[in-house]
Design a protein around this motif. Structure first.
Motif, PDB file in Angstrom:
ATOM      1  N   CYS A  85       0.827  -1.198   0.000  1.00 43.22           N
ATOM      2  CA  CYS A  85       0.000   0.000   0.000  1.00 43.22           C
ATOM      3  C   CYS A  85       0.868   1.257   0.000  1.00 43.22           C
ATOM      4  O   CYS A  85       1.971   1.264   0.550  1.00 43.22           O
ATOM      5  CB  CYS A  85      -0.922   0.036   1.226  1.00 43.22           C
TER       6      CYS A  85
ATOM      7  N   VAL B 212       0.420   5.724   0.559  1.00 42.30           N
ATOM      8  CA  VAL B 212      -0.467   6.648   1.261  1.00 42.30           C
ATOM      9  C   VAL B 212      -0.377   8.040   0.650  1.00 42.30           C
ATOM     10  O   VAL B 212       0.670   8.430   0.116  1.00 42.30           O
ATOM     11  CB  VAL B 212      -0.126   6.693   2.766  1.00 42.30           C
TER      12      VAL B 212
ATOM     13  N   VAL C  56      -6.102  10.726   5.470  1.00 44.10           N
ATOM     14  CA  VAL C  56      -5.288  10.138   4.401  1.00 44.10           C
ATOM     15  C   VAL C  56      -6.046   9.004   3.734  1.00 44.10           C
ATOM     16  O   VAL C  56      -7.032   8.475   4.255  1.00 44.10           O
ATOM     17  CB  VAL C  56      -3.936   9.601   4.931  1.00 44.10           C
TER      18      VAL C  56
ATOM     19  N   TRP D 159      -5.007   5.285   1.764  1.00 45.33           N
ATOM     20  CA  TRP D 159      -4.026   4.309   1.294  1.00 45.33           C
ATOM     21  C   TRP D 159      -4.601   3.615   0.060  1.00 45.33           C
ATOM     22  O   TRP D 159      -5.761   3.219   0.036  1.00 45.33           O
ATOM     23  CB  TRP D 159      -3.746   3.259   2.365  1.00 45.33           C
TER      24      TRP D 159
END
Length: 418
Positions: free
Chosen positions: A94, A96, A413, A415
């Motif tokens: 992932c 971000v 945020v 991801w």
């Protein structure tokens, strides 16, 4: 306060039901805010100092469906769901990115998301007061929505972009729905909150009835609320999730100090109480469901080793909290990593949350993934994942972008995983 103390204090807040008043958010710690998506608002009566002795290190789960004496056998398998077929293993990597914030406010959090990953929900903090503009992200486009009152929050959104939540007006929580950027009160409830919406627009939550919360269902955004039956006249609770087949999941308790259990309503029928799981040291004393997607119930248990008493924790030895998930069709609990503090799950049975509030975490059938910070590191206090798309490719949450006590700045945020 240590992270263990904060974890245990927050768990007790979660177990204490019934919103009384809005609470000022301490953004420096971000722990309360991370739990606000489905938290309850009554003031914790035990002091933090007393909780320090209770915060125990999580132990490996030994989870299986229990059978409390008063309930009879576990419930039979329900309607098959997508979870009845083996899902893909899930993403393992992932990245971000910061989410854009209307108005340029420095502090923001994610409070929910839809199953497709297109929409995320959140709110920003233009000042340190009680009023918070809510935000709906449609991909990279951020729209600020103004709800009346204070302590505004949207907690769930459908794939068509209809969002639900609550705000405080006149000293009481009020349920709201947002369509095309316009917020309106949900009908039929003088005080309460909306907690979840299905793909086809069914909404569930709770209404206030004096000192009690009672679970309710809106068949659509313009339909009046209908009470869901509780097991008896002294019982209370709240609905936390609904599927498009009409199945509703919630938490119930017998009286204001009763143990929490998960309840299932099938097509508006009587509630079925789920068995409490077996955990290390015995049977869990409470099970608090947090989300219900695609036949999977995700939540937190309390009890087991040490025999902690939720009503008077200081009178007993160390208690254990465990993140668990329950497969409704199979009627069984499935273990989660012992160190996980769970926030929500998706229709694959995958979950997100944090590891001791220092790593945002993502658990799939491939295992546990510690989600990276903006600089690619892990292990920074305040990182928490809140929402998860059904394919596991979009996760919403927040990061402490400037660690350091009161100088911490939480930022919403996203991801992206593959």
């Amino acid at each position: 306060m240590t992270s263990d103390e904060k974890h245990f204090a927050e768990l007790l807040r979660q177990l204490d039901d019934g919103p009384d008043r809005p609470a000022r958010v301490d953004l420096a710690t971000a722990v309360r805010e991370a739990r606000r998506r489905r938290r309850n608002r009554r003031t914790l009566t035990a002091s933090v100092a007393g909780l320090a002795t209770l915060a125990a290190v999580a132990v490996p789960l030994a989870v299986r469906a229990g059978q409390p004496a008063e309930q009879g056998p576990p419930m039979a398998a329900g309607t098959p769901t997508s979870a009845s077929t083996p899902p893909p293993a899930g993403p393992t990597t992932c990245t971000v990115e910061l989410l854009p914030i209307p108005g340029g406010y420095g502090k923001s959090v994610v409070t929910g998301g839809d199953p497709t990953g297109r929409y995320l929900l959140g709110r920003s903090y233009p000042n340190d007061g009680f009023s918070h503009p809510v935000i709906i992200w449609d991909g990279d486009h951020a729209q600020e929505v103004r709800l009346p009152g204070t302590d505004q929050q949207l907690v769930d959104v459908s794939p068509s972009g209809i969002a639900v939540g609550a705000a405080w007006t006149g000293g009481r929580p009020q349920p709201y729905v947002v369509r095309s950027g316009r917020a309106t009160r949900l009908p039929g409830v003088t005080a309460g909150e909306a907690r979840a919406i299905s793909d086809d627009g069914r909404i569930v939550g709770a209404r206030q009835d004096g000192d009690r919360q009672l679970p309710v269902l809106w068949s659509g955004p313009d339909s009046p609320a209908v009470d869901l039956p509780v097991p008896g006249p002294t019982w209370q609770g709240s609905a936390v999730g609904v599927d498009s087949d009409g199945t509703v999941v919630g938490k119930v308790q017998n009286g204001p100090h009763g143990r929490f259990q998960a309840a299932v309503w099938r097509s508006g029928g009587k509630p079925e109480l789920l068995p409490l799981p077996q955990v290390t040291g015995g049977t869990a004393t409470d099970f608090v469901p947090r989300s219900f997607k695609g036949g999977w119930i995700t939540g937190t248990t309390l009890g087991g080793e040490g025999g902690a008493d939720r009503k008077d924790p200081a009178a007993h030895g160390p208690g254990q909290s465990h993140a668990v998930r329950y497969h409704l069709a199979r009627g069984e609990y499935v273990p989660l990593p012992a160190e996980l503090i769970v926030d929500s799950g998706n229709g694959q049975g995958w979950v997100v949350g944090s590891i001791n509030f220092t790593d945002a975490a993502f658990v799939t059938d491939a295992g546990l993934v510690r989600l990276p910070d903006l600089d690619g590191r892990t292990g920074r206090y305040g990182a928490i994942a809140v929402s998860l798309s059904d394919d596991g490719r979009v996760i919403g949450g927040q990061l402490d972008t400037r660690p350091g006590g009161r100088d911490a700045v939480m930022r919403a945020v996203r991801w992206r995983c593959h």
